[in-house]
Design a protein around this motif. Structure first.
Motif, PDB file in Angstrom:
ATOM      1  N   LEU A   1       0.076  -0.669  -4.704  1.00 42.69           N
ATOM      2  CA  LEU A   1      -1.030  -0.101  -4.421  1.00 42.69           C
ATOM      3  C   LEU A   1      -0.910   1.340  -3.868  1.00 42.69           C
ATOM      4  O   LEU A   1      -1.908   1.654  -3.043  1.00 42.69           O
ATOM      5  CB  LEU A   1      -1.959  -1.101  -3.858  1.00 42.69           C
ATOM      6  CG  LEU A   1      -2.262  -2.198  -4.382  1.00 42.69           C
ATOM      7  CD1 LEU A   1      -3.311  -3.205  -3.718  1.00 42.69           C
ATOM      8  CD2 LEU A   1      -3.208  -2.115  -6.010  1.00 42.69           C
TER       9      LEU A   1
ATOM     10  N   ARG B   1      -8.978  -1.066  -9.686  1.00 40.61           N
ATOM     11  CA  ARG B   1      -9.543  -1.897 -10.530  1.00 40.61           C
ATOM     12  C   ARG B   1     -10.617  -0.942 -11.386  1.00 40.61           C
ATOM     13  O   ARG B   1     -10.890  -1.260 -12.667  1.00 40.61           O
ATOM     14  CB  ARG B   1     -10.262  -3.115 -10.229  1.00 40.61           C
ATOM     15  CG  ARG B   1      -9.472  -4.355  -9.673  1.00 40.61           C
ATOM     16  CD  ARG B   1     -10.124  -5.428  -9.058  1.00 40.61           C
ATOM     17  NE  ARG B   1      -9.289  -6.352  -8.880  1.00 40.61           N
ATOM     18  CZ  ARG B   1      -8.931  -7.478  -9.521  1.00 40.61           C
ATOM     19  NH1 ARG B   1      -9.015  -7.319 -10.640  1.00 40.61           N
ATOM     20  NH2 ARG B   1      -8.026  -8.225  -8.975  1.00 40.61           N
TER      21      ARG B   1
ATOM     22  N   CYS C   1       0.782  -1.309   0.015  1.00 41.77           N
ATOM     23  CA  CYS C   1      -0.068   0.036   0.068  1.00 41.77           C
ATOM     24  C   CYS C   1       0.819   1.270   0.001  1.00 41.77           C
ATOM     25  O   CYS C   1       0.177   2.444   0.034  1.00 41.77           O
ATOM     26  CB  CYS C   1      -1.016   0.051   1.274  1.00 41.77           C
ATOM     27  SG  CYS C   1      -2.331  -1.172   1.079  1.00 41.77           S
TER      28      CYS C   1
ATOM     29  N   ALA D   1      -4.531 -11.372 -11.075  1.00 46.15           N
ATOM     30  CA  ALA D   1      -4.825 -11.082  -9.528  1.00 46.15           C
ATOM     31  C   ALA D   1      -4.420 -12.153  -8.471  1.00 46.15           C
ATOM     32  O   ALA D   1      -3.957 -11.970  -7.497  1.00 46.15           O
ATOM     33  CB  ALA D   1      -6.172 -10.471  -9.299  1.00 46.15           C
TER      34      ALA D   1
ATOM     35  N   LYS E   1      -6.175  -2.515   1.785  1.00 47.21           N
ATOM     36  CA  LYS E   1      -5.578  -3.188   0.711  1.00 47.21           C
ATOM     37  C   LYS E   1      -6.741  -3.443  -0.297  1.00 47.21           C
ATOM     38  O   LYS E   1      -6.515  -3.316  -1.527  1.00 47.21           O
ATOM     39  CB  LYS E   1      -4.784  -4.403   1.043  1.00 47.21           C
ATOM     40  CG  LYS E   1      -4.671  -5.304  -0.207  1.00 47.21           C
ATOM     41  CD  LYS E   1      -3.996  -6.590   0.184  1.00 47.21           C
ATOM     42  CE  LYS E   1      -3.730  -7.532  -0.876  1.00 47.21           C
ATOM     43  NZ  LYS E   1      -5.144  -8.216  -1.235  1.00 47.21           N
TER      44      LYS E   1
ATOM     45  N   ARG F   1      -7.798  -0.393  -1.767  1.00 53.69           N
ATOM     46  CA  ARG F   1      -6.966   0.421  -3.084  1.00 53.69           C
ATOM     47  C   ARG F   1      -7.194  -0.715  -4.083  1.00 53.69           C
ATOM     48  O   ARG F   1      -6.988  -0.243  -5.423  1.00 53.69           O
ATOM     49  CB  ARG F   1      -5.661   0.225  -2.312  1.00 53.69           C
ATOM     50  CG  ARG F   1      -5.285   1.410  -1.418  1.00 53.69           C
ATOM     51  CD  ARG F   1      -3.885   0.961  -0.915  1.00 53.69           C
ATOM     52  NE  ARG F   1      -3.597   2.174   0.149  1.00 53.69           N
ATOM     53  CZ  ARG F   1      -2.971   3.439  -0.036  1.00 53.69           C
ATOM     54  NH1 ARG F   1      -2.609   3.464  -1.345  1.00 53.69           N
ATOM     55  NH2 ARG F   1      -2.953   4.394   0.756  1.00 53.69           N
ATOM     56  N   GLU F   2      -7.493  -1.925  -4.036  1.00 56.06           N
ATOM     57  CA  GLU F   2      -7.643  -2.834  -5.114  1.00 56.06           C
ATOM     58  C   GLU F   2      -8.745  -2.488  -5.837  1.00 56.06           C
ATOM     59  O   GLU F   2      -8.953  -2.318  -7.168  1.00 56.06           O
ATOM     60  CB  GLU F   2      -7.672  -4.355  -4.512  1.00 56.06           C
ATOM     61  CG  GLU F   2      -6.442  -4.794  -4.324  1.00 56.06           C
ATOM     62  CD  GLU F   2      -6.403  -6.357  -4.142  1.00 56.06           C
ATOM     63  OE1 GLU F   2      -7.604  -6.658  -3.736  1.00 56.06           O
ATOM     64  OE2 GLU F   2      -5.273  -7.299  -4.032  1.00 56.06           O
TER      65      GLU F   2
ATOM     66  N   LEU G   1      -2.623  -6.886 -11.702  1.00 52.36           N
ATOM     67  CA  LEU G   1      -4.105  -6.599 -11.358  1.00 52.36           C
ATOM     68  C   LEU G   1      -5.053  -6.543 -12.662  1.00 52.36           C
ATOM     69  O   LEU G   1      -6.158  -6.216 -12.191  1.00 52.36           O
ATOM     70  CB  LEU G   1      -4.113  -5.344 -10.607  1.00 52.36           C
ATOM     71  CG  LEU G   1      -3.435  -5.312  -9.220  1.00 52.36           C
ATOM     72  CD1 LEU G   1      -3.545  -3.985  -8.830  1.00 52.36           C
ATOM     73  CD2 LEU G   1      -4.268  -6.422  -8.250  1.00 52.36           C
TER      74      LEU G   1
ATOM     75  N   GLN H   1      -1.945 -12.406  -5.444  1.00 51.67           N
ATOM     76  CA  GLN H   1      -2.040 -12.774  -4.140  1.00 51.67           C
ATOM     77  C   GLN H   1      -1.374 -13.870  -3.459  1.00 51.67           C
ATOM     78  O   GLN H   1      -0.841 -13.906  -2.562  1.00 51.67           O
ATOM     79  CB  GLN H   1      -3.657 -13.086  -3.959  1.00 51.67           C
ATOM     80  CG  GLN H   1      -4.375 -11.843  -3.981  1.00 51.67           C
ATOM     81  CD  GLN H   1      -5.993 -12.258  -4.248  1.00 51.67           C
ATOM     82  OE1 GLN H   1      -6.391 -13.282  -4.124  1.00 51.67           O
ATOM     83  NE2 GLN H   1      -7.013 -11.236  -4.527  1.00 51.67           N
TER      84      GLN H   1
END
Length: 265
Positions: A249, A195, A155, A232, A187, A190-191, A226, A236
């Motif tokens: 991010l 997106r 982040c 994605a 997180k 922000r994802e 992403l 992860q």
């Protein structure tokens, strides 16, 4: 019962030796007196020689007793050192329900045991238990802190200052768990934002005939991970095992992506 019988048997040996010792001492003294007379040894030297023999005989028992007492003191010192370490570990951990098994261990005092050796065994078992608790807590702390550091890096947040030794108290572990929950939420936020920006960028690039993936990676190379669900999931998986895995991010990446979107429009 068995210890009492053994003690009486040894006492019988001492009694027999004492009776033999008296006769042996008398016989030896008479022979020594003859030797002194033959050698012309003065009376004061004879008296001194007798005192030395008596002191040597007495010292044999005193030395044997002192040796055993020294062993007792060594065990007491070991016990006190172990109890001090147990106390320090308890203070370090700061309690917690996970240590309830400790209640099953015996009290750490001499009166609760028949012998000093039994007390030592119990204290050592207790120490080993608390050392395992400390090791487990340190491992848990390291894993928890590792996840936090990875999320902070992802982040773009400043890493928390490390402590040496680390704070592994129950209170701090709870604090770190709450921090991890907050960072996980951040997180995800922000994802979602990234997106949304990527979706908008894809739409704009489709209208003007540009490569959306290239535009995204121009903003930041890690955005490729992403771009779709498969990538994605790959990210992860990387983050779950490697804190330094590719991915960003941060505010800077989000800002760059927003600027790129504005330029493409």
């Amino acid at each position: 019962m068995a210890a009492g019988r053994a003690k009486m048997q040894l006492l019988d040996i001492v009694k027999a030796h004492t009776q033999d010792y008296i006769q042996h001492a008398k016989d030896s003294f008479m022979h020594m007196a003859d030797c002194w007379a033959d050698l012309g040894v003065p009376a004061d030297q004879q008296r001194l020689a007798v005192h030395e023999v008596v002191q040597t005989a007495t010292a044999a028992w005193s030395d044997a007793l002192k040796q055993l007492q020294d062993q007792q003191q060594e065990i007491r010192d070991t016990i006190q050192s172990a109890l001090a370490e147990i106390s320090a570990i308890k203070q370090m951990l700061g309690g917690g329900q996970e240590f309830a098994a400790d209640l099953q261990l015996q009290d750490t005092n001499h009166t609760a045991h028949n012998t000093l050796k039994a007390w030592e065994r119990d204290v050592q078992a207790k120490l080993q238990y608390w050392q395992q608790c400390r090791l487990q807590r340190m491992n848990d702390h390291q894993a928890l802190q590792g996840h936090i550091d990875a999320l902070r890096q992802l982040c773009g947040l400043t890493a928390a200052a490390s402590r040496d030794p680390p704070d592994i108290s129950s209170a701090n572990m709870e604090f770190l768990k709450h921090e991890l929950e907050g960072l996980t939420t951040e997180k995800l936020r922000r994802e979602v934002l990234v997106r949304q920006l990527l979706h908008q960028l894809d739409s704009v690039c489709s209208e003007i005939g540009e490569d959306a993936k290239k535009a995204a990676t121009d903003a930041h190379p890690s955005l490729l991970y992403l771009w779709d669900d498969e990538s994605a999931k790959l990210l992860q998986g990387l983050l779950a095992n490697t804190p330094s895995a590719s991915g960003d991010l941060s505010d800077g990446t989000i800002s760059s992506l927003g600027i790129k979107l504005t330029q493409m429009r």
